[in-house]
Enzyme design. Sequence first.
Site, mmCIF file in Angstrom:
data_model
loop_
_atom_site.group_PDB
_atom_site.id
_atom_site.type_symbol
_atom_site.label_atom_id
_atom_site.label_comp_id
_atom_site.label_asym_id
_atom_site.label_seq_id
_atom_site.Cartn_x
_atom_site.Cartn_y
_atom_site.Cartn_z
ATOM 1 N N CYS A 20 35.891 17.942 -18.622
ATOM 2 C CA CYS A 20 34.841 17.590 -17.674
ATOM 3 C C CYS A 20 35.032 16.194 -17.094
ATOM 4 O O CYS A 20 34.195 15.726 -16.318
ATOM 5 C CB CYS A 20 33.492 17.755 -18.352
ATOM 6 S SG CYS A 20 33.392 19.412 -19.086
ATOM 7 N N GLU A 66 25.330 9.125 -24.900
ATOM 8 C CA GLU A 66 25.581 8.394 -23.652
ATOM 9 C C GLU A 66 24.591 7.230 -23.522
ATOM 10 O O GLU A 66 24.963 6.135 -23.081
ATOM 11 C CB GLU A 66 25.472 9.341 -22.448
ATOM 12 C CG GLU A 66 25.934 8.678 -21.153
ATOM 13 C CD GLU A 66 25.989 9.635 -19.966
ATOM 14 O OE1 GLU A 66 25.558 10.797 -20.096
ATOM 15 O OE2 GLU A 66 26.472 9.197 -18.910
ATOM 16 N N LYS A 118 23.460 16.336 -12.239
ATOM 17 C CA LYS A 118 23.684 17.680 -12.784
ATOM 18 C C LYS A 118 22.370 18.431 -12.924
ATOM 19 O O LYS A 118 22.371 19.657 -13.066
ATOM 20 C CB LYS A 118 24.394 17.600 -14.138
ATOM 21 C CG LYS A 118 25.851 17.149 -14.048
ATOM 22 C CD LYS A 118 26.544 17.200 -15.403
ATOM 23 C CE LYS A 118 28.003 16.786 -15.323
ATOM 24 N NZ LYS A 118 28.193 15.331 -15.218
ATOM 25 N N HIS A 122 26.616 21.778 -14.010
ATOM 26 C CA HIS A 122 27.792 21.059 -14.495
ATOM 27 C C HIS A 122 29.045 21.740 -13.944
ATOM 28 O O HIS A 122 29.384 22.846 -14.354
ATOM 29 C CB HIS A 122 27.793 21.050 -16.021
ATOM 30 C CG HIS A 122 28.835 20.159 -16.631
ATOM 31 N ND1 HIS A 122 29.786 19.497 -15.890
ATOM 32 C CD2 HIS A 122 29.073 19.811 -17.924
ATOM 33 C CE1 HIS A 122 30.556 18.785 -16.702
ATOM 34 N NE2 HIS A 122 30.152 18.964 -17.937
ATOM 35 N N PHE A 134 35.266 17.272 -23.275
ATOM 36 C CA PHE A 134 35.786 17.795 -24.545
ATOM 37 C C PHE A 134 37.193 17.253 -24.741
ATOM 38 O O PHE A 134 37.984 17.220 -23.789
ATOM 39 C CB PHE A 134 35.887 19.325 -24.499
ATOM 40 C CG PHE A 134 34.581 20.058 -24.551
ATOM 41 C CD1 PHE A 134 33.390 19.434 -24.870
ATOM 42 C CD2 PHE A 134 34.556 21.431 -24.302
ATOM 43 C CE1 PHE A 134 32.195 20.139 -24.923
ATOM 44 C CE2 PHE A 134 33.375 22.147 -24.355
ATOM 45 C CZ PHE A 134 32.192 21.510 -24.662
#
Lengths: 414, 432
Positions: free
Chosen positions: B177, B328, B349, B354, B413
């Site tokens: 991502c 985050e 988002k 996403h 990821f």
Amino acid sequence: MQDPTPSSRRVVVTGMGTISALGLDLPATWSAVIAGGTGIAPITRFDASEFPTTFAAEVKGFDPAVLGRKEHRRMDRVTQFAVVAAREAVASAGLDTSSAPERIAVIVGTAMGGIETYSENVRTLMAHGPRRISPFAVPMAIPNMAPGCVAIDIGAKGPNFAIASSFTGGANAIVEGARMIRAGRADVAVVGGSEAPITPIVSAGFAAMGALSDRNDDPHHAVKPFDLHRNGCVLGEGAAMLVLEDRQRAIARGATILAEVAGGANTADAFHQVALPDDGEGLVRAMRGALAEAGIAPDGIGYLNAHGTATEMNDRVEAAVIHTVFGADTPPVSSTKAATGHTLGAAGALEAAIAIEALRHGILPPTRNHDDDDPGIALDVIPNVARKARIDAVMSNSMGFGGHNTVLVFTRPA
Amino acid sequence: MTDSAATPNAPAAPPHARRVVVTGMGAICAVGNDVPAVWDAIRSGRSGIAPITRFDATGFETTFAGEVKDFDPAATLGRKEYRRLDRYSQLAIVAAREAVAQAGIDIASDPTRVGVMIGSAMGGMETLEAGVETVVTQGPKRVSPFFMPMMLPNMASGNVAIDLGAKGPNFAAVSACASSAHAIGESLQMIRDGRADAIVAGGSEAPITRMGVAGFNAMGALSTRNDDPAGASRPFDAGRDGFVLAEGAAVIVMEELQHALDRGATILGEVRGYATTDDANHMVQPGPGGEGIARAMDLALADAGLTTTDIQYINAHGTSTQLNEKLETEGLKKAFGDRAYQIPLSSTKSMTGHLLGTAGSLEAVITLCAMRDGILPPTINQVTPDPDCDLDCIPNVARAVQATYAMSNSMGFGGHNVSLILGAASTVPASR
């Protein structure tokens, strides 16, 4: 330790690791390459009896449990190979990765990532529905998990991504790793390529394009790069990883310097999805770009490891390009894909490692299965038997679907 | 909208000889099929999330997604050509054409100096799945010769180069991502290095397939709020229950400043700084304490020659998963200290879903639009505050703030973190 003017930083190779159809580490692969061996044999990873091509270059005798009894089950084969090769590279470099880990980058080229995981899960979905998919399906399938897991395994916290550029990925990773070190973004880069494509879908897909040799009765002699009777490549699997390092850092820690990354260039044909322009214009530019960056004239190259897939088009165009770049005085050229198979995204890195071994040992690897010269090619392809030669610089070519061309030049350490 | 004053800053010139500006933008996603439509939806707080139509999602845990709507690839790309392109390549070409048209750049005049880098997390998933199905149901000899070039994740980059005639450096950055954020960042480095004068950079993804949905469902990563698709993506809200899968492409034309000035291009903003780090911790979970993303933010600010006080807006990664926003937020506090509470941030988002590998470039486009118009986009679907996410996420309604420098963060990821620093057009000299 970091050079105050990053642009003047030079980049050297201090470690290498490979896993291929020829062997589980670099010494095994190198000794088989120069002995003229081949890793190509009938496919065992799936039942290929109904497939147009029934042979491939599979890694043999690999026990993924070396990665940990639990861990290896959560890695696709492409990631397992990358981690194994990275461990060998880091060990051979004598690199302490716990020292300034945020200054260690990892870049892995791969054409398709965890294709076995992905395609097996599609079969599961077809047979059993969406709720039977493994929670590890996505993380195992995505191509970036190879560099992600290498980073976890060695503890490298610097820049990290995968490069997809079909069959130039491994070479691009080396170019970008060297650039990162020169720019001062990292001091060490663990870079290379990995691929595990020997699956029903990839075999069927390449066969549908007419890209694979179908000499099923004679796998050992099927792949014939630059030969008059070449009729396609063969899928190969494996990985190759290199430790690139800022030269001053390598000298300061007393590392053995295997070669210098002297030049690298990447271009696009912008011509066709899979076909090459007859003049190979993009590859010409990449070869000249790499030579220019290295500051080496064409006659300084003592050995060229060609892309040499053994398809009619690739070898014809690549030979024409070699003549364009080198003129009448072409260097000895070989394609080691008759030994390793076409390892796709790993190929550029695997062949870089082989070219560096040639530089170090003064032995030029042969092109296996060379029986009949193609009059349209007229290169010294080092037919069948390795040759001794003292050389100071080597070049490695890679090309890929999508029109990517990437060329590397390595020199003997000064 | 509410008003808020911003303090103009006058930081030093960036510490790089070759500055890189944005001269064109293109996007196609669930909220619109070009940048003006996308930005209009985002500033208005409109969601593009709706029930899945691309396949029959009956029986799937999640039945909604962020699909591109009213896109006719045959009309746009040609009746024959579009069939040889996976959807992710089709979307990439559409976005790249929009960006290049806006930039008005004549690629043919110097094609070897123009690169292309289109990141993708997955590549041609729809093609791959159909191909596997063909092998299983009809045998290996019925697979199409176009299977391989349609499926490979580098082909959006290759196809855009063919479409535009761009012959410079070309590959796909792949980092789940964070892919297109890497593509922009690495393009920045390439132009700074002098390896290209312009790069058409961004991301493309078409993951709304059976395996895409089933695979992320199996991880428990997707929202299952099937009765309320438009309310499902709620980053930072206490009720968030997973991300919403979405498709689309976003591409920017990045150009060396002098090159852009010489040809009289309209400058839309600057890609001012970039850094990338890895957690080296876990395959899919962000690193503890947001250390990796915080380090990326610190390094990106240093790369830009800016400090935390210069940043007036942050486009967060904000996926709408419990763990992402918690970590985050910790990372933002680590990087910005107390100032984290004073900087408006949002996760767009909440509206777009996403887009995986496209997320970073789409959010860069949105951030550039925000600075151009002096409007910071909201995070919609904010109902119940989460005490772990106590920063100002511009809840529900856009805010009029003229930001001159902004940050856009992406995580993937594999432990990948990318932070980009973008500057408004006003921060770029009109001549030099």
